[in-house]
Design a protein around this motif. Structure first.
Motif, PDB file in Angstrom:
ATOM      1  N   LEU A 175      38.505  32.386  73.754  1.00 44.72           N
ATOM      2  CA  LEU A 175      38.228  30.983  74.051  1.00 44.72           C
ATOM      3  C   LEU A 175      37.101  30.797  75.055  1.00 44.72           C
ATOM      4  O   LEU A 175      36.525  29.714  75.161  1.00 44.72           O
ATOM      5  N   PHE A 176      36.756  31.830  75.799  1.00 51.43           N
ATOM      6  CA  PHE A 176      35.792  31.697  76.902  1.00 51.43           C
ATOM      7  C   PHE A 176      34.439  31.180  76.408  1.00 51.43           C
ATOM      8  O   PHE A 176      33.904  30.191  76.895  1.00 51.43           O
ATOM      9  N   SER A 177      33.856  31.875  75.432  1.00 52.41           N
ATOM     10  CA  SER A 177      32.521  31.498  74.959  1.00 52.41           C
ATOM     11  C   SER A 177      32.545  30.183  74.192  1.00 52.41           C
ATOM     12  O   SER A 177      31.543  29.454  74.160  1.00 52.41           O
ATOM     13  N   LEU A 199      40.709  32.249  66.085  1.00 49.14           N
ATOM     14  CA  LEU A 199      39.652  31.480  65.424  1.00 49.14           C
ATOM     15  C   LEU A 199      39.909  29.979  65.467  1.00 49.14           C
ATOM     16  O   LEU A 199      39.069  29.202  65.934  1.00 49.14           O
ATOM     17  N   GLY A 200      41.056  29.539  64.965  1.00 55.15           N
ATOM     18  CA  GLY A 200      41.341  28.108  64.895  1.00 55.15           C
ATOM     19  C   GLY A 200      41.344  27.449  66.258  1.00 55.15           C
ATOM     20  O   GLY A 200      40.784  26.359  66.452  1.00 55.15           O
ATOM     21  N   GLN A 201      41.948  28.110  67.228  1.00 53.62           N
ATOM     22  CA  GLN A 201      42.033  27.577  68.580  1.00 53.62           C
ATOM     23  C   GLN A 201      40.645  27.451  69.207  1.00 53.62           C
ATOM     24  O   GLN A 201      40.315  26.451  69.856  1.00 53.62           O
ATOM     25  N   ALA A 202      39.798  28.474  68.994  1.00 54.31           N
ATOM     26  CA  ALA A 202      38.454  28.474  69.574  1.00 54.31           C
ATOM     27  C   ALA A 202      37.600  27.364  68.968  1.00 54.31           C
ATOM     28  O   ALA A 202      36.870  26.663  69.685  1.00 54.31           O
ATOM     29  N   ILE A 203      37.667  27.191  67.648  1.00 56.22           N
ATOM     30  CA  ILE A 203      36.884  26.146  66.987  1.00 56.22           C
ATOM     31  C   ILE A 203      37.311  24.769  67.488  1.00 56.22           C
ATOM     32  O   ILE A 203      36.479  23.900  67.780  1.00 56.22           O
ATOM     33  N   VAL A 221      29.326  25.440  64.028  1.00 60.74           N
ATOM     34  CA  VAL A 221      30.175  26.633  64.091  1.00 60.74           C
ATOM     35  C   VAL A 221      29.943  27.544  62.889  1.00 60.74           C
ATOM     36  O   VAL A 221      29.905  27.084  61.747  1.00 60.74           O
ATOM     37  N   SER A 222      29.811  28.838  63.164  1.00 63.77           N
ATOM     38  CA  SER A 222      29.863  29.819  62.077  1.00 63.77           C
ATOM     39  C   SER A 222      31.018  30.779  62.327  1.00 63.77           C
ATOM     40  O   SER A 222      31.440  30.974  63.472  1.00 63.77           O
ATOM     41  N   MET A 223      31.525  31.364  61.249  1.00 62.44           N
ATOM     42  CA  MET A 223      32.618  32.334  61.380  1.00 62.44           C
ATOM     43  C   MET A 223      32.275  33.590  60.593  1.00 62.44           C
ATOM     44  O   MET A 223      31.674  33.542  59.521  1.00 62.44           O
ATOM     45  N   GLY A 224      32.638  34.753  61.150  1.00 62.65           N
ATOM     46  CA  GLY A 224      32.404  36.031  60.499  1.00 62.65           C
ATOM     47  C   GLY A 224      33.427  36.286  59.404  1.00 62.65           C
ATOM     48  O   GLY A 224      34.636  36.092  59.614  1.00 62.65           O
ATOM     49  N   VAL A 225      32.938  36.729  58.226  1.00 63.69           N
ATOM     50  CA  VAL A 225      33.823  36.986  57.090  1.00 63.69           C
ATOM     51  C   VAL A 225      33.461  38.330  56.455  1.00 63.69           C
ATOM     52  O   VAL A 225      32.379  38.468  55.874  1.00 63.69           O
ATOM     53  N   PRO A 226      34.339  39.338  56.535  1.00 62.73           N
ATOM     54  CA  PRO A 226      34.084  40.595  55.812  1.00 62.73           C
ATOM     55  C   PRO A 226      34.206  40.351  54.311  1.00 62.73           C
ATOM     56  O   PRO A 226      35.080  39.608  53.865  1.00 62.73           O
ATOM     57  N   TYR A 303      39.270  25.607  58.152  1.00 65.06           N
ATOM     58  CA  TYR A 303      38.467  25.635  59.384  1.00 65.06           C
ATOM     59  C   TYR A 303      37.238  24.722  59.349  1.00 65.06           C
ATOM     60  O   TYR A 303      36.646  24.465  60.399  1.00 65.06           O
ATOM     61  N   ASP A 304      36.814  24.284  58.163  1.00 61.78           N
ATOM     62  CA  ASP A 304      35.689  23.359  58.020  1.00 61.78           C
ATOM     63  C   ASP A 304      34.454  23.814  58.807  1.00 61.78           C
ATOM     64  O   ASP A 304      33.806  23.018  59.499  1.00 61.78           O
TER      65      ASP A 304
END
Length: 334
Positions: A175-177, A199-203, A221-226, A303-304
């Motif tokens: 959550l820091f960043s 993830l959800g909490q940070a967004i 917002v972007s999210m990393g996805v393998p 997450y939109d």
């Protein structure tokens, strides 16, 4: 709900080293991927900074970025990220200011606050300097000042760097960043490709606390996805065993060099190790284009996000390139 067509697609490259190939092969393949991404129309390609990991060849991130920029023409290229505790902010600003001066409008600086390595290597990188993660906010502000217009009485200027306005992103897995990115009005990328838990909490924290700034007028917002995308679910699951072996090696302290796929992981991991790998890859999209399309749409519904930034650890380089071709097809056909 946002559609795949309206979501930006990007790539996070760790320049994986195959167990049967040289580091030079990995660096040349990173360029091949960048050129492929440019042709396909990906939004950006970022390189991640890691140290003392035999399976990751992107440690000299700014140097490798220069190689990619020199051999592409339109693709946005950046760091995902520079691990700021390892570097003096002025040096980072000069490096990325130089890249931006040479390749205007194509350079981005993603910043992380973890060292991206072990304690012994961290000390080797810092050479006795005492920077800590707690100094991250001040270091980010310092870098932003070097990229802006010089203020009256400013004693240190970054040359090149000053007035280049290199876009700065904050990266994080906690959550820091998210809080800091919101406070400074910067774009935010969550490292859900390896640490998806918050993830959800940070967004939510980022969006609720976002302050418009000269850099950005609304949250981004972007999210990393393998990813492991192949023609069929069965082939994708087979190719994904290289990913499973790599994460298992990371969790058990073994070589991170990319291994060829195997018919089954049974006998290679314990029940608890399998669960740990699955938790690590909770956001992973593995399967045929149709399966992955459904998975990505589910992530968007939940997450939109504005952007997916994809990783891929397929062993065969041609199949790895094809992974990204199949992904962009999903966006363009949506």
């Amino acid at each position: 709900m946002r559609s795949l067509h309206n979501t930006q697609f990007s790539i996070l490259e760790l320049a994986p080293v195959r167990e049967d190939k040289s580091v030079q092969f990995s660096l040349q393949h990173a360029l091949e991927l960048a050129q492929h991404a440019e042709k396909l129309g990906f939004s950006r390609l970022w390189l991640a900074e890691h140290h003392n990991m035999d399976g990751i060849a992107s440690s000299a991130t700014a140097v490798l970025l220069g190689y990619l920029l020199a051999n592409t023409s339109t693709l946005k290229v950046g760091s995902g990220g520079i691990m700021l505790p390892n570097h003096a902010p002025l040096v980072v600003a000069e490096q990325f200011g130089t890249l931006e001066t040479l390749y205007p409008g194509r350079v981005e600086l993603g910043l992380g606050r973890a060292p991206g390595t072990d304690q012994v290597t961290m000390r080797a990188l810092r050479r006795g300097r005492q920077e800590t993660e707690e100094q991250f906010p001040q270091d980010v502000l310092e870098i932003l000042s070097y990229f802006g217009e010089a203020k009256q009485g400013q004693r240190i200027t970054a040359t090149p760097g000053q007035n280049t306005h290199v876009p700065v992103w904050l990266l994080g897995s906690s959550l820091f960043s998210a809080q800091l990115a919101a406070q400074l009005g910067l774009p935010y990328s969550f490292a859900s490709h390896f640490a998806p838990r918050m993830l959800g909490q940070a967004i939510q924290l980022y969006r609720e606390n976002f302050q418009p700034s000269p850099y950005l007028d609304k949250p981004y917002v972007s999210m990393g996805v393998p990813t492991v995308v192949a023609d069929t679910d069965e082939e994708a699951e087979f190719l994904a065993t290289s990913v499973y072996q790599r994460i298992l090696a990371l969790l058990t302290g073994r070589s991170l060099k990319l291994q060829p796929p195997v018919q089954t992981m049974e006998g290679r991991w314990s029940v608890s190790e399998k669960i740990a790998v699955q938790n690590f890859l909770a956001m992973a999209q593995i399967g045929s284009p149709e399966t992955v399309k459904q998975g990505l749409e589910k992530l968007l519904m939940q997450y939109d996000v504005d952007e997916f930034i994809f990783t891929c650890d397929i062993f065969d380089t041609d199949k790895r390139l094809n992974n990204f071709s199949l992904l962009i097809d999903l966006k363009q056909s949506n």
